[in-house]
Design an enzyme around this catalytic site. Structure first.
Site, PDB file in Angstrom:
ATOM      1  N   GLY A 163      45.462  49.968  26.711  1.00  0.00           N
ATOM      2  CA  GLY A 163      44.889  48.864  25.700  1.00  0.00           C
ATOM      3  C   GLY A 163      43.827  49.288  25.184  1.00  0.00           C
ATOM      4  CB  ILE A 165      39.771  49.719  28.641  1.00  0.00           C
ATOM      5  CG1 ILE A 165      38.539  48.615  27.772  1.00  0.00           C
ATOM      6  CG2 ILE A 165      39.221  50.528  29.228  1.00  0.00           C
ATOM      7  CD1 ILE A 165      38.352  47.731  29.208  1.00  0.00           C
ATOM      8  NE  ARG A 185      52.820  45.265  30.147  1.00  0.00           N
ATOM      9  CZ  ARG A 185      51.614  43.873  29.686  1.00  0.00           C
ATOM     10  NH1 ARG A 185      53.048  43.315  30.229  1.00  0.00           N
ATOM     11  NH2 ARG A 185      51.511  43.944  29.058  1.00  0.00           N
ATOM     12  NE  ARG A 242      39.808  42.591  37.921  1.00  0.00           N
ATOM     13  CZ  ARG A 242      39.263  42.086  36.662  1.00  0.00           C
ATOM     14  NH1 ARG A 242      38.241  43.562  36.157  1.00  0.00           N
ATOM     15  NH2 ARG A 242      38.608  41.406  36.186  1.00  0.00           N
ATOM     16  CG  ASP A 266      32.955  49.787  37.720  1.00  0.00           C
ATOM     17  OD1 ASP A 266      32.173  49.746  39.095  1.00  0.00           O
ATOM     18  OD2 ASP A 266      33.769  48.783  37.326  1.00  0.00           O
ATOM     19  CD  GLU A 271      35.462  44.866  43.189  1.00  0.00           C
ATOM     20  OE1 GLU A 271      35.733  43.395  42.416  1.00  0.00           O
ATOM     21  OE2 GLU A 271      36.778  45.070  42.790  1.00  0.00           O
ATOM     22  CG  HIS A 289      34.320  45.059  39.348  1.00  0.00           C
ATOM     23  ND1 HIS A 289      34.711  44.374  39.993  1.00  0.00           N
ATOM     24  CD2 HIS A 289      34.744  45.067  38.461  1.00  0.00           C
ATOM     25  CE1 HIS A 289      35.740  43.232  39.392  1.00  0.00           C
ATOM     26  NE2 HIS A 289      35.360  44.320  38.627  1.00  0.00           N
TER      27      HIS A 289
END
Length: 322
Positions: A163, A165, A185, A242, A266, A271, A289
């Protein structure tokens, strides 16, 4: 600012906004110029405010981790918009909100540069063992007693999730003369990079793998032991997406066994508690994070949400709809 909610009736001519995430005083002041703000950044305040004033709320500001539950949506009959401050939205009850006619948005792209910068920082830190060498230097250990580390330039970089990022990571990696491959995807049109239809195939090709895909059930443990083994003992993994996307136990085992060269994370499962299986390993670099956070990003994210809300209340298309 005082966290307490002291007014029951909405302020005249200002839509009531319920904020479910911690914000700075400056962020809240910016929002207060456009909304009648109810601030409930913890579970206790959240339950109390929704029970007492949920019927007057027209917009909610949350994030992917904090989310918004279906039963909470049902307790806000006037709700028109639910927004995630960042790109993630994994814990928002999207289908239920849509069924109630609630518009949905996120902050996609606002922090993309910051996350891409941090991804490259983690990759360099892992490949060049920056934290380990820093600690050694502070302890008076000279380079002759330390192992040499690989060069990053010229290696193959695989990006999982292409995407905004992922595309920015690829642009930065090009400065290191890296060859780029990616898994998504579906293939992206106009992308000057090699497409792989599975993360496993991408890992088999890659020297370094950066994960920038959304979280959620569809990507749970997408990076498993098979993918890590495909990267191999000279391979490196970075995760800025994530924590749920990477199997933490499998990663810890691969690093401990020398089956993977190193990692930079990160985000991680569980978390905010630090990943106990990883904290003792020198071959992993950990940050809490923070990839997508900076003062300028936060200010831009707040402005982005305000613009999405203004469009929603005016019946106009959102900037970043979900």
């Amino acid at each position: 600012m005082n966290d307490a909610v002291v007014h029951d009736a909405p302020l005249l001519d200002m839509p009531r906004l319920l904020v479910l995430i911690p914000l700075t005083d400056a962020d809240r002041a910016e929002l207060a110029a456009h909304f009648d703000v109810l601030y409930a950044p913890d579970a206790q305040q959240r339950a109390r405010v929704i029970a007492r004033q949920g019927s007057t709320v027209r917009a909610v500001l949350t994030n992917g981790a904090t989310g918004l539950a279906a039963e909470e949506v049902d307790r806000m009959p006037a709700l028109e918009l639910a927004g995630a401050l960042g790109a993630g939205y994994e814990n928002l009850a999207l289908d239920h909100a849509r069924s109630r006619g609630v518009a949905l948005c996120n902050g996609a792209g606002v922090n993309a540069d910051c996350v891409a910068d941090h991804a490259m920082a983690l990759l360099l830190a892992a490949v060049r063992a920056v934290p380990r060498f820093d600690a050694a230097c502070r302890a008076g250990v000279w380079r002759d007693a330390l192992p040499m580390r690989p060069t990053l330039t010229g290696r193959r970089l695989g990006i999982v999730g292409y995407g905004q990022i992922g595309a920015k990571i690829a642009r930065r990696a090009a400065g290191f003369e890296m060859t780029i491959g990616y898994h998504n995807r579906t293939p992206r049109e106009g992308v000057d990079a090699r497409y792989f239809d599975t993360p496993l195939a991408l890992a088999q090709w890659s020297d370094c793998l950066v994960v920038a895909t959304p979280g959620g059930a569809q990507t749970q443990h997408l990076i498993d032991r098979a993918v890590l083994d495909a990267l191999g003992p000279e391979g490196f993994l970075v995760n800025v997406s994530r924590g749920s996307v990477v199997d933490t136990a499998a990663l810890a085992a691969a690093l401990a066994q020398g089956a993977l060269g190193g990692a930079g994370l990160d985000v991680y499962e569980g978390e905010p508690a630090p990943p106990q299986a990883l904290v003792a390993l020198e071959s992993v670099v950990l940050t809490p994070h923070v990839a997508g956070t900076s003062p300028d990003v936060r200010a831009a994210s707040i402005r982005h949400f305000i613009e999405n809300a203004a469009r929603c209340f005016a019946g106009e298309p959102l900037l970043t709809p979900l």
